[in-house]
Design an enzyme around this catalytic site. Structure first.
Site, short mmCIF file in Angstrom:
data_model
loop_
_atom_site.label_atom_id
_atom_site.label_comp_id
_atom_site.label_asym_id
_atom_site.label_seq_id
_atom_site.Cartn_x
_atom_site.Cartn_y
_atom_site.Cartn_z
N LYS A 151 -1.22 -1.08 -0.04
CA LYS A 151 -0.62 -1.10 -1.37
C LYS A 151 -1.63 -1.51 -2.43
O LYS A 151 -1.61 -1.02 -3.54
CB LYS A 151 0.55 -2.08 -1.39
N ARG A 152 -2.51 -2.41 -2.04
CA ARG A 152 -3.54 -2.90 -2.94
C ARG A 152 -4.33 -1.73 -3.56
O ARG A 152 -4.80 -1.79 -4.67
CB ARG A 152 -4.48 -3.78 -2.11
#
Ligand code: GLU
Length: 423
Positions: A200-201
């Protein structure tokens, strides 16, 4: 007959890695004239959500990854229980409270010939007795997975490399149950450009995010198929074409790198060759939602604008950025464009141009161009000196489609107004 499966857990959205696994399975099935099973692994009743399941199915459909059979593990709990009890009765598994565990004999090498990575060996000294049924009565992942892969007659288990260490455990379960062990192939992981695992980062990882960003399914599929596989030196190829070339032997062992620029470039190729009418169809809901058009929009005009920009955008959303100046009623020129215009000071030329355009009988490509060229000739200036500021005044952008096409798309009234109010 070859039969493969994609077995997502509906504990989150379908992400890029999952979509790539599904795609490779799908391509393998089609290349071999086999079948593709979609199996929802919703054994974790707490973390599995119907909305995730729906989203996974929608994303698969959107990508064009159709399935021949569909199953949900939550509907098969009695089967897993039955098989676990059978193993207990045969003395291969034992109860620990309400849980059931498989006895794992120590000191054995478990080998398998991975379709992608070659021979892999694990020793059972490193494998504990395996939980088959948890104490809450739900099956452990490896157990329901093996029961289903066996009963569904899966011939090839193709999945992410993060499952490699599950494979020897699952082979032990196949053996205990007396089932034929399928072939296994573990796909390389997908890394972000920073070399770390895609997460997600990194930004968008869900297929649905790419969809709302305005990637086309064919573009995304084309990009995903090249994450770990290569047909040679082709970069743009349809799914149907890829299937005729796909070979699991040519899948890389090393991690694939996700490259946003390459994805955008690939998508741009698909946008460019899409029919203007279908791109328009895709854009209409977005434009309506963003308030760029109202229900009574002019379809013919919109199509001409889409035609003008389709070679200049890599996603549908980029259309809003690039062509936004054609839609917004009150045009606010960006600060930068303002400063550039102030430095040029062509106010007089703009007023002259606006006046002549107002007098002109028509407002088509030929007329606008003639008016413009005549003024430049009269003033004895290089046409570039006026083209660039005019584009800035009309669009707020330094780059864009041809100036006269832009004027025509903008229309007479707004072109004149923007020229008159630029300074
Ligand atoms: N449900 C598992 C997952 O989503 C499936 C793994 C497998 O393909 O065996 O990771």
């Amino acid at each position: 007959m070859v039969k493969v499966r994609f077995a997502p857990s509906p504990t989150g959205y379908l992400h890029i890695g999952g979509a790539r696994t599904a795609l490779f399975n799908w391509m393998y099935a089609k290349a071999q004239g086999g079948q593709f099973v979609l199996r929802i692994e919703d054994t974790d009743l707490e973390r599995s959500k119907p909305e995730y399941e729906k989203e996974i199915l929608d994303s698969m459909t959107w990508l064009g990854l159709t399935w021949d059979e569909f199953y949900k593990q939550s509907e098969r709990f009695s089967l897993y229980k039955e098989y676990a009890e059978k193993l207990v009765a045969e003395g291969k598994a034992y109860r620990d409270g309400t849980a059931v565990l498989l006895t794992v004999a120590k000191g054995r090498d478990i080998k398998f010939d991975d379709l992608i990575r070659g021979l892999i060996v694990f020793n059972t000294d490193e494998i504990k007795d395996q939980v088959l049924m948890k104490s809450d009565g739900s099956p452990a992942y490896s157990f329901s997975c093996v029961v289903d892969d066996a009963l569904m007659e899966i011939t090839h288990v193709i999945r992410g490399e993060d499952h490699i260490s599950n494979t020897p455990k699952q082979i032990l379960i196949y053996e205990a149950m007396g089932f034929k062990v399928p072939k296994f192939g573990h796909l390389p992981l997908i890394m972000g450009t920073d070399g770390a695992r895609l997460s997600k980062r990194f930004g968008a990882v869900a297929v649905t995010d790419y969809r709302s960003e305005g990637f086309l399914p064919d573009g995304l599929v084309n990009y995903l198929m090249l994450l770990g596989w290569s047909p040679g030196n082709e970069e743009i190829l349809s799914l149907a074409n890829a299937v005729t070339k796909f070979s699991i032997k040519r899948v890389n062992k090393t991690a694939a790198q996700f490259n946003m620029e390459k994805l955008k470039w690939t998508n741009a190729q698909y946008i460019k060759k899409s029919a203007t009418e279908s791109l328009t169809d895709l854009l209409i809901p977005v434009l309506l939602e963003e308030g760029y058009i109202s229900a009574s929009f002019d379809r013919k005009w919109l199509e001409s604008v889409v035609q003008l920009f389709k070679a200049r955008m890599s996603t549908l959303r980029e259309f809003l950025e690039r062509a936004g100046f054609l839609f917004l009623k009150s045009f606010v020129m960006p600060q930068e464009a303002h400063e550039e215009l102030a430095a040029k000071n062509v106010k007089k030329e703009f007023l002259l141009l606006a006046g002549r355009l107002e007098e002109a009988q028509a407002f088509d490509l030929a007329t606008t161009e003639k008016v413009f060229r005549d003024i430049v000739a009269e003033l004895g200036i290089p046409s570039g000196d006026l083209v660039h500021p005019t584009r800035l005044a009309l669009t707020g952008n330094a780059v864009g489609p041809g100036l006269f096409e832009t004027m025509v798309a903008l229309g007479k009234e707004r072109t004149i107004e923007r020229l008159r109010t630029a300074y």
